[in-house]
Design a protein around this motif. Structure first.
Motif, short mmCIF file in Angstrom:
data_model
loop_
_atom_site.label_atom_id
_atom_site.label_comp_id
_atom_site.label_asym_id
_atom_site.label_seq_id
_atom_site.Cartn_x
_atom_site.Cartn_y
_atom_site.Cartn_z
N ASP A 28 -2.00 16.04 -12.54
CA ASP A 28 -2.96 15.33 -11.68
C ASP A 28 -2.68 13.83 -11.63
OD1 ASP A 28 -4.35 17.60 -10.95
OD2 ASP A 28 -5.87 17.38 -12.53
N GLU A 29 -2.26 13.26 -12.75
CA GLU A 29 -1.94 11.84 -12.77
C GLU A 29 -0.67 11.54 -11.96
OE1 GLU A 29 -3.76 10.36 -17.02
OE2 GLU A 29 -1.88 11.48 -17.02
N VAL A 30 0.28 12.45 -11.96
CA VAL A 30 1.52 12.24 -11.20
C VAL A 30 1.24 12.20 -9.70
CG1 VAL A 30 3.75 13.29 -10.60
CG2 VAL A 30 3.00 13.22 -12.98
N THR A 31 0.27 12.97 -9.23
CA THR A 31 -0.03 13.02 -7.80
C THR A 31 -1.19 12.12 -7.38
OG1 THR A 31 -1.46 14.95 -8.11
CG2 THR A 31 0.87 15.37 -7.58
N TRP A 32 -1.87 11.50 -8.34
CA TRP A 32 -3.01 10.62 -8.02
C TRP A 32 -2.54 9.38 -7.28
CZ3 TRP A 32 -4.17 5.61 -9.75
CH2 TRP A 32 -5.44 5.15 -9.40
N ARG A 33 -3.32 8.98 -6.26
CA ARG A 33 -3.03 7.75 -5.53
C ARG A 33 -4.26 6.86 -5.58
NH1 ARG A 33 -0.96 9.14 0.28
NH2 ARG A 33 -3.19 9.36 0.47
N PRO A 34 -4.10 5.58 -5.91
CA PRO A 34 -5.25 4.69 -6.00
C PRO A 34 -5.89 4.41 -4.65
CG PRO A 34 -3.23 3.46 -6.32
CD PRO A 34 -2.87 4.92 -6.27
N HIS A 35 -5.14 4.62 -3.58
CA HIS A 35 -5.63 4.37 -2.22
C HIS A 35 -4.82 5.26 -1.29
CE1 HIS A 35 -6.13 2.21 1.62
NE2 HIS A 35 -7.29 1.84 1.12
N GLU A 36 -5.41 5.64 -0.18
CA GLU A 36 -4.70 6.55 0.74
C GLU A 36 -3.41 5.95 1.29
OE1 GLU A 36 -6.93 5.80 5.00
OE2 GLU A 36 -7.88 7.15 3.56
N ASP A 37 -3.30 4.63 1.31
CA ASP A 37 -2.08 3.98 1.78
C ASP A 37 -1.07 3.76 0.65
OD1 ASP A 37 -3.09 3.85 4.35
OD2 ASP A 37 -3.91 1.83 4.08
N SER A 38 -1.39 4.19 -0.54
CA SER A 38 -0.51 4.00 -1.70
C SER A 38 0.28 5.27 -1.98
CB SER A 38 -1.34 3.66 -2.94
OG SER A 38 -2.07 2.48 -2.74
N SER A 39 1.39 5.09 -2.66
CA SER A 39 2.20 6.22 -3.08
C SER A 39 1.80 6.66 -4.47
CB SER A 39 3.68 5.84 -3.11
OG SER A 39 4.13 5.44 -1.85
N ALA A 40 1.89 7.95 -4.71
CA ALA A 40 1.66 8.47 -6.05
C ALA A 40 2.86 8.10 -6.91
CB ALA A 40 1.48 9.97 -6.01
N ILE A 41 2.65 8.01 -8.21
CA ILE A 41 3.75 7.67 -9.10
C ILE A 41 4.85 8.74 -9.04
CG2 ILE A 41 2.87 8.73 -11.21
CD1 ILE A 41 3.92 6.12 -12.63
N GLY A 42 4.47 9.97 -8.68
CA GLY A 42 5.46 11.02 -8.54
C GLY A 42 6.52 10.69 -7.51
N TRP A 43 6.13 10.01 -6.43
CA TRP A 43 7.11 9.60 -5.42
C TRP A 43 8.11 8.64 -6.04
CZ3 TRP A 43 9.14 5.19 -3.53
CH2 TRP A 43 9.95 5.32 -2.41
N HIS A 44 7.60 7.68 -6.80
CA HIS A 44 8.47 6.68 -7.43
C HIS A 44 9.39 7.32 -8.46
CE1 HIS A 44 6.44 3.39 -5.44
NE2 HIS A 44 5.32 4.04 -5.66
N LEU A 45 8.88 8.31 -9.17
CA LEU A 45 9.72 9.03 -10.14
C LEU A 45 10.85 9.77 -9.42
CD1 LEU A 45 6.93 10.41 -12.47
CD2 LEU A 45 8.54 8.56 -13.00
N GLY A 46 10.52 10.38 -8.29
CA GLY A 46 11.53 11.07 -7.50
C GLY A 46 12.57 10.10 -6.96
N HIS A 47 12.12 8.94 -6.53
CA HIS A 47 13.03 7.93 -6.01
C HIS A 47 13.98 7.47 -7.12
CE1 HIS A 47 14.57 4.54 -3.78
NE2 HIS A 47 14.24 3.76 -4.79
N GLN A 48 13.44 7.26 -8.30
CA GLN A 48 14.29 6.83 -9.41
C GLN A 48 15.32 7.90 -9.75
OE1 GLN A 48 12.37 4.76 -12.56
NE2 GLN A 48 14.25 3.61 -12.59
N ALA A 49 14.93 9.16 -9.67
CA ALA A 49 15.88 10.25 -9.92
C ALA A 49 16.98 10.25 -8.87
CB ALA A 49 15.15 11.59 -9.93
N LEU A 50 16.62 10.00 -7.62
CA LEU A 50 17.62 9.94 -6.55
C LEU A 50 18.61 8.80 -6.78
CD1 LEU A 50 18.69 10.84 -3.76
CD2 LEU A 50 17.06 9.25 -2.76
#
Length: 61
Positions: A28-50
């Motif tokens: 739940d924390e990986v997909t949580w977004r502080p605001h609808e215009d914000s990215s979840a930390i999961g996106w950033h983790l995926g980007h770092q993996a890429l």
């Protein structure tokens, strides 16, 4: 070349920090977004993996 070496060292440090960070997160924390215009930390983790994959496969020094 020293600048590149320093940059890659900092990148490795950031990857290690991120690796420690995500291990303590619930799904739940990986997909949580502080605001609808914000990215979840999961996106950033995926980007770092890429970025890490590209670095490994493109033989960046």
């Amino acid at each position: 070349m020293d600048d590149l070496t320093a940059l890659l060292r900092e990148y490795d440090r950031a990857v290690a920090y991120t690796d420690d960070l995500w291990r303590d997160l619930t799904p739940d924390e990986v997909t949580w977004r502080p605001h609808e215009d914000s990215s979840a930390i999961g996106w950033h983790l995926g980007h770092q993996a890429l970025v890490a994959h590209r670095r490994a496969t493109h033989r960046v020094p």
